[in-house]
Design an enzyme around this catalytic site. Structure first.
Site, PDB file in Angstrom:
ATOM      1  N   HIS A 181      49.603  40.014  36.141  1.00 52.58           N
ATOM      2  CA  HIS A 181      50.743  40.923  35.928  1.00 52.58           C
ATOM      3  C   HIS A 181      51.722  40.839  37.101  1.00 52.58           C
ATOM      4  O   HIS A 181      52.939  40.819  36.903  1.00 52.58           O
ATOM      5  CB  HIS A 181      50.259  42.374  35.817  1.00 52.58           C
ATOM      6  N   HIS A 225      43.349  39.497  35.604  1.00 55.10           N
ATOM      7  CA  HIS A 225      44.321  39.999  34.631  1.00 55.10           C
ATOM      8  C   HIS A 225      45.442  40.782  35.349  1.00 55.10           C
ATOM      9  O   HIS A 225      46.622  40.563  35.098  1.00 55.10           O
ATOM     10  CB  HIS A 225      43.587  40.886  33.611  1.00 55.10           C
ATOM     11  N   GLU A 226      45.040  41.666  36.266  1.00 60.78           N
ATOM     12  CA  GLU A 226      46.038  42.491  36.968  1.00 60.78           C
ATOM     13  C   GLU A 226      46.870  41.655  37.948  1.00 60.78           C
ATOM     14  O   GLU A 226      48.066  41.878  38.102  1.00 60.78           O
ATOM     15  CB  GLU A 226      45.369  43.659  37.702  1.00 60.78           C
ATOM     16  N   CYS A 265      45.356  44.883  26.802  1.00 58.81           N
ATOM     17  CA  CYS A 265      46.286  45.263  27.864  1.00 58.81           C
ATOM     18  C   CYS A 265      47.074  46.488  27.412  1.00 58.81           C
ATOM     19  O   CYS A 265      47.519  46.552  26.264  1.00 58.81           O
ATOM     20  CB  CYS A 265      47.226  44.096  28.138  1.00 58.81           C
ATOM     21  N   LEU A 266      47.255  47.429  28.325  1.00 61.23           N
ATOM     22  CA  LEU A 266      48.004  48.642  27.978  1.00 61.23           C
ATOM     23  C   LEU A 266      49.461  48.314  27.618  1.00 61.23           C
ATOM     24  O   LEU A 266      50.106  49.070  26.909  1.00 61.23           O
ATOM     25  CB  LEU A 266      47.968  49.649  29.135  1.00 61.23           C
ATOM     26  N   GLN A 293      53.770  47.275  35.358  1.00 63.26           N
ATOM     27  CA  GLN A 293      53.553  47.940  34.070  1.00 63.26           C
ATOM     28  C   GLN A 293      54.147  49.347  34.027  1.00 63.26           C
ATOM     29  O   GLN A 293      54.304  49.912  32.959  1.00 63.26           O
ATOM     30  CB  GLN A 293      52.050  48.007  33.754  1.00 63.26           C
ATOM     31  N   GLY A 330      42.550  49.147  34.263  1.00 64.05           N
ATOM     32  CA  GLY A 330      43.342  48.497  35.296  1.00 64.05           C
ATOM     33  C   GLY A 330      44.819  48.666  35.011  1.00 64.05           C
ATOM     34  O   GLY A 330      45.220  48.815  33.850  1.00 64.05           O
TER      35      GLY A 330
HETATM   36 NI    NI Z   1      47.364  44.294  31.370  1.00 59.02          NI
END
Ligand code: NI
Length: 170
Positions: A139, A135-136, A93-94, A51, A46
Site C-alpha cells: 500500500h 500487503h500493507e 483489503c478494506l 488508505q 491491517g
Molecule cells: Ni489493504
C-alpha cells in the site's frame, strides 16, 4: 481520536507512493491513533496511511487473535530487509471490499522500521503476519493486492467490480 474514512479502489490516493516520516510529532501520533481506531472499527487486521488519505509511510497491524490482547503493531518507515520462501494466502483489503483472492508472497521476512516513539524495531515474521506486513507495505508503494493477481484472476476482479458499480448506480 476518531474513525477516519477508508478510501476505496479506484481512489487515486491508493496509487500514490507514500513519503517517509521525517519526525514524530503530535500530528503523526494522532494519525497513528486514528488509524488504529479505524482498523478496529472496520474491522480489519491491517491499515496503511494512504488508505485514510494520508500518503505517509505508516502502517498499523493487529491480527486480533483472542489469545493475544496486546497484538498491536505500529510501523513507521518500514523496510523489507530479508525475505525467503513463499506463501499463498487468500487476501482481502478494506479498500477493495467484498473481493478476495489468493496471492503469492514471501513466506518468511524481516522488516525494520520505527515504532510510535521512533525507536527502531525489527520484526521477523512468517505465516499471516508476513502476508499482512507485505500487503500493507505494498500500500505504501501505491500497490494493491489485485495488482499481484494473474491476468485471468485480475480480469475476473475487474468484471465483478464493474458489475457492482452498475448495481450501485441502479
Ligand atoms: Ni489493504
Amino acid at each position: 481520536m476518531g474513525c477516519l474514512q477508508i478510501r476505496k479502489y479506484p481512489d487515486p490516493i491508493l496509487r500514490k507512493k507514500a513519503v517517509e516520516v521525517g519526525r514524530m510529532d503530535r500530528e503523526v501520533r494522532r494519525l497513528i491513533d486514528d488509524m488504529t481506531e479505524t482498523m478496529y472499527g472496520a474491522p480489519g487486521i491491517g491499515l496503511a496511511a494512504n488508505q485514510v488519505g494520508r500518503p505517509l509511510r505508516v502502517l498499523v497491524i493487529d491480527l486480533q487473535k483472542p489469545e493475544n490482547n496486546d497484538g498491536l503493531i505500529v510501523l513507521v518507515n518500514p523496510q523489507l530487509t530479508e525475505s525467503q520462501g513463499e506463501i499463498v494466502y487468500e487476501e482481502g483489503c478494506l479498500s477493495v471490499p467484498e473481493y478476495f483472492a489468493a496471492v503469492k508472497r514471501y513466506g518468511e521476512i524481516t522488516v525494520r522500521g520505527f515504532d510510535r516513539d521512533m525507536k527502531p524495531v525489527e520484526i521477523r515474521a512468517s505465516g499471516l503476519l508476513a502476508v499482512v506486513l507485505q500487503h500493507e507495505m505494498d500500500h505504501l508503494d501505491g500497490k494493491l493486492f489485485i495488482d499481484r493477481l494473474g491476468p485471468i484472476t485480475r480480469d475476473i476482479f475487474k468484471r465483478k467490480w464493474k458489475k457492482k458499480q452498475k448495481e450501485g448506480q441502479a
